[in-house]
Design an enzyme around this catalytic site. Sequence first.
Site, short mmCIF file in Angstrom:
data_model
loop_
_atom_site.label_atom_id
_atom_site.label_comp_id
_atom_site.label_asym_id
_atom_site.label_seq_id
_atom_site.Cartn_x
_atom_site.Cartn_y
_atom_site.Cartn_z
N ASP A 141 0.84 -1.20 0.00
CA ASP A 141 0.00 0.00 0.00
C ASP A 141 0.88 1.25 0.00
O ASP A 141 0.57 2.24 0.67
CB ASP A 141 -0.93 -0.03 1.22
CG ASP A 141 -2.15 0.88 1.04
OD1 ASP A 141 -2.45 1.26 -0.11
OD2 ASP A 141 -2.80 1.18 2.06
N LYS A 143 2.01 4.59 -1.09
CA LYS A 143 1.42 5.74 -1.78
C LYS A 143 1.72 6.97 -0.93
O LYS A 143 2.15 6.83 0.23
CB LYS A 143 -0.09 5.54 -1.94
CG LYS A 143 -0.83 5.30 -0.63
CD LYS A 143 -2.31 5.06 -0.87
CE LYS A 143 -3.02 4.75 0.43
NZ LYS A 143 -4.42 4.41 0.24
N ASN A 146 1.10 7.38 2.82
CA ASN A 146 1.79 6.53 3.78
C ASN A 146 3.28 6.82 3.90
O ASN A 146 4.03 6.04 4.48
CB ASN A 146 1.53 5.05 3.43
CG ASN A 146 0.07 4.69 3.64
OD1 ASN A 146 -0.60 5.29 4.48
ND2 ASN A 146 -0.43 3.72 2.90
N ASP A 161 1.42 2.59 7.94
CA ASP A 161 0.26 1.81 7.50
C ASP A 161 0.61 0.46 6.88
O ASP A 161 0.62 0.30 5.66
CB ASP A 161 -0.62 2.63 6.54
CG ASP A 161 -1.98 1.96 6.35
OD1 ASP A 161 -2.20 0.89 6.96
OD2 ASP A 161 -2.81 2.50 5.60
N THR A 180 -4.72 1.28 -3.98
CA THR A 180 -5.33 2.43 -4.63
C THR A 180 -4.99 2.39 -6.11
O THR A 180 -3.81 2.26 -6.46
CB THR A 180 -4.78 3.72 -4.00
OG1 THR A 180 -5.00 3.64 -2.58
CG2 THR A 180 -5.44 4.96 -4.54
#
Length: 355
Positions: A141, A143, A146, A161, A180
């Site tokens: 994750d 991105k 984070n 995260d 995402t």
Amino acid sequence: EGIEYSTEPFESLYEVYEDIGSGQFAVVRRCVEKATRSEYAAKYIRKRRVASSRRGLPLEVIAREVHVLQKLHKHQNIISLHQVFDNGQHVILVLELVRGGELFEHISERERLSEEEASAFLHQILLGVCHMHSNDIAHLDLKPENVLLLSKNRQHIKLIDFGLSRVITDAEEVRDLMGTAEFVAPEIVNYEPLCLATDMWAIGVITYILVSGSSPFLGDSQQETFNNVTAVDYTFDTQYFSGTSDLAKDFICRLLVKDVRKRMTAKESLSHPWIQPESEEQEEERRDAQTNMDNFKSYQARRRWKHSVKVVTLCNRLSRSAKLRSQSAELLDSRSSAITLREDQWPTLRCLAAS
Ligand code: ATP
């Protein structure tokens, strides 16, 4: 390596202060450990009470995040876990407190950013990712949300995260649809096995945005974005990349590769000349190249805007669902055997059923 949840009540050991962030299943609050007066961030993750419910997370999913954080403890570029509590409703992760906000937010407040400075940020991100990967952990994750700064005036990056993170082993294949759209790799869209290289794709997207202020695959809809990702349909549009060095483009090209075996690894990317120049010339090339700050600022403004729209939509949905629930309760109360609703309520109902 069992997970140790402290059994003492969290509030007896910590003072809890304001909210500093939230996610889909979590609220994060600043807290102070009474015994030491040290500050931390307490991430309250809501536990799922009923298997069929969509509220909260199953305990085994929360345990995965805890396990990963415990395995990664003490790396300068990764958020560290201090303690874990279970208060029945929530699992509470007591995390190192990060005060500097998002890296992208910090950058958008600057007038200029050379590629030398941009690559120094990337270098820190890569050190964190390299540490994860050498422990067989994929973040999955990565991105801008984070990637945080430890404090406003120190350029020290912390990755946060680990809610989607997985231990990747040869023995077990992980396939999952998650993340995402803007940052997901082709193997995720195609429902193929996830791997450490999946993170490296995201690093490629983050770097592309950092140097140009435009997003390589972002389309007008999620489906369009997915199509662009699987086709690896991106270009270095001169409109945004006129000031970009060839070194930076080469770095990105080696990450936005569909074949996971051909994608640059974290370790390899640490010795790529954009991160680690091999000559005076390369060093100069990187120093002279500027990131596209004007475009980056507008990218960041659009992100802020999208985020606030999301919050407003969610609030509307919640208040509508509360209203509907009371309306349908009235209908049931009136002992009508068939529930009849006005036609204009159907789309909302369908959307509620789907959420
Ligand atoms: P998502 O639903 O986006 O996956 P999440 O529920 O897993 O999120 P996090 O992303 O871990 O939750 O945290 C939510 C927000 O809280 C973050 O975006 C960040 O702003 C803030 N936050 C999280 N951890 C910390 C920390 N250690 N220090 C300071 N702020 C933090």
